[in-house]
Design an enzyme around this catalytic site. Structure first.
Site, PDB file in Angstrom:
ATOM      1  N   SER A  62       0.826  -1.212   0.000  1.00  0.00           N
ATOM      2  CA  SER A  62       0.000   0.000   0.000  1.00  0.00           C
ATOM      3  C   SER A  62       0.856   1.258   0.000  1.00  0.00           C
ATOM      4  CB  SER A  62      -0.911   0.014   1.230  1.00  0.00           C
ATOM      5  OG  SER A  62      -1.833  -1.043   1.188  1.00  0.00           O
ATOM      6  N   GLN A  63       0.255   2.350  -0.468  1.00  0.00           N
ATOM      7  CA  GLN A  63       0.965   3.623  -0.450  1.00  0.00           C
ATOM      8  C   GLN A  63       1.226   4.037   1.004  1.00  0.00           C
ATOM      9  OE1 GLN A  63      -2.769   5.806  -2.056  1.00  0.00           O
ATOM     10  NE2 GLN A  63      -1.486   7.428  -1.203  1.00  0.00           N
TER      11      GLN A  63
END
Length: 216
Positions: free
Chosen positions: A63-64
Site C-alpha cells: 500500500s501507499q
C-alpha cells in the site's frame, strides 16, 4: 567511493505524511524507522519512497505510505496491544505495527509472501511479529482475541467471525466494498452497546480471498 544520493521522495517522506494529516508522532517515528525500500521488489526500489502503491509477488501490492500511516493511526495503538493483521503481503504494514504494539499475528494466504515477509521481518529485528500461512476468513481457534484487527485487503462484508475476535474496546479497520472498484475504509469499535461503525475514506485494495492459495 561515490556518494549515494537519496531519492528526493525519501527526503520529503515525513513532510508528505504530515501535509496529508498524519499527526500521531509515534506513527510518524515508526514510518521513519522502517525502510520501505526493503519491502518492495528490487526493480521498484528507486520508487519505494513515493506515496504510491507498488506491485509485489503473487499479484498483490504494497500500500501507499499514506494509507499505511492513516490506517495505523486510526487503530490508536498502545504498547500492550495484541494485533491481528489479515494479509501480510510484503510485511511492511506488520513492521510498522511492530513498533507500536506488543505483538502482531499476521496471516497470509500465499506461502511465497509469508516466507519472504517472515525473512524480512526477522532481518529487521521485528521479533514481536508472527507470520502465519493461513486463511484470514478462518482464524485458528487457539489464536484468541485481539485488541486491534487490521485487514489489508478488500472485504465485501466484514465477517462476524472476525469481529467476534475483538476484545471489549477493540478496534477493527478494513476496506469494505466491491472487489472490483473503490472500497470505503471502515472502523469498527466494540462498545458495551455493540459494534460502532464509522466510514473513513475511500481506498482501493486487492480482494481478500478465502482459503490458502494452492500455488505460489
Amino acid at each position: 567511493m561515490p556518494i549515494v544520493q537519496e531519492p528526493p521522495e525519501k527526503m520529503t517522506f515525513q513532510l508528505s505524511l504530515r501535509r496529508r494529516g498524519i499527526s500521531d508522532q509515534a506513527v510518524l517515528r515508526a514510518m521513519e524507522a522502517i525502510p520501505r525500500d526493503v519491502f518492495v521488489e528490487p526493480a521498484d526500489r528507486a520508487y519505494a519512497w513515493r506515496d504510491s502503491a507498488l506491485g509485489i509477488a503473487c499479484g498483490q501490492t504494497i500500500s501507499q505510505p499514506f494509507v499505511v500511516a492513516y490506517m495505523t493511526e486510526q487503530l490508536q495503538l498502545q504498547k500492550h496491544h495484541r494485533v491481528l493483521e489479515i494479509g501480510t503481503g510484503s510485511g511492511y504494514q506488520a513492521a510498522i505495527l511492530s513498533r507500536l504494539c506488543g505483538h502482531v499475528l499476521s496471516i497470509e494466504r500465499y506461502r511465497t509472501l509469508a516466507d519472504s515477509a517472515r525473512a524480512r521481518l526477522e532481518k529487521l529485528g521485528c521479533n514481536n511479529v508472527e507470520v502465519l500461512l493461513g486463511d484470514g476468513f478462518d482464524i485458528p481457534a487457539g489464536a484468541g482475541n485481539f485488541d486491534r484487527i487490521m485487514v489489508t485487503a478488500a472485504m465485501e462484508l466484514v465477517p462476524e467471525a472476525l469481529t467476534q475476535r475483538l476484545e471489549p474496546g477493540g478496534i477493527l479497520i478494513a476496506p469494505v466494498g466491491p472487489h472490483q472498484g473503490t472500497q470505503t475504509l471502515i472502523r469498527l469499535t466494540r462498545t458495551e452497546a455493540g459494534l460502532e461503525r464509522k466510514a473513513l475514506v475511500d481506498v482501493r485494495f486487492v480482494p481478500a480471498l478465502p482459503g490458502i492459495a494452492r500455488e505460489l
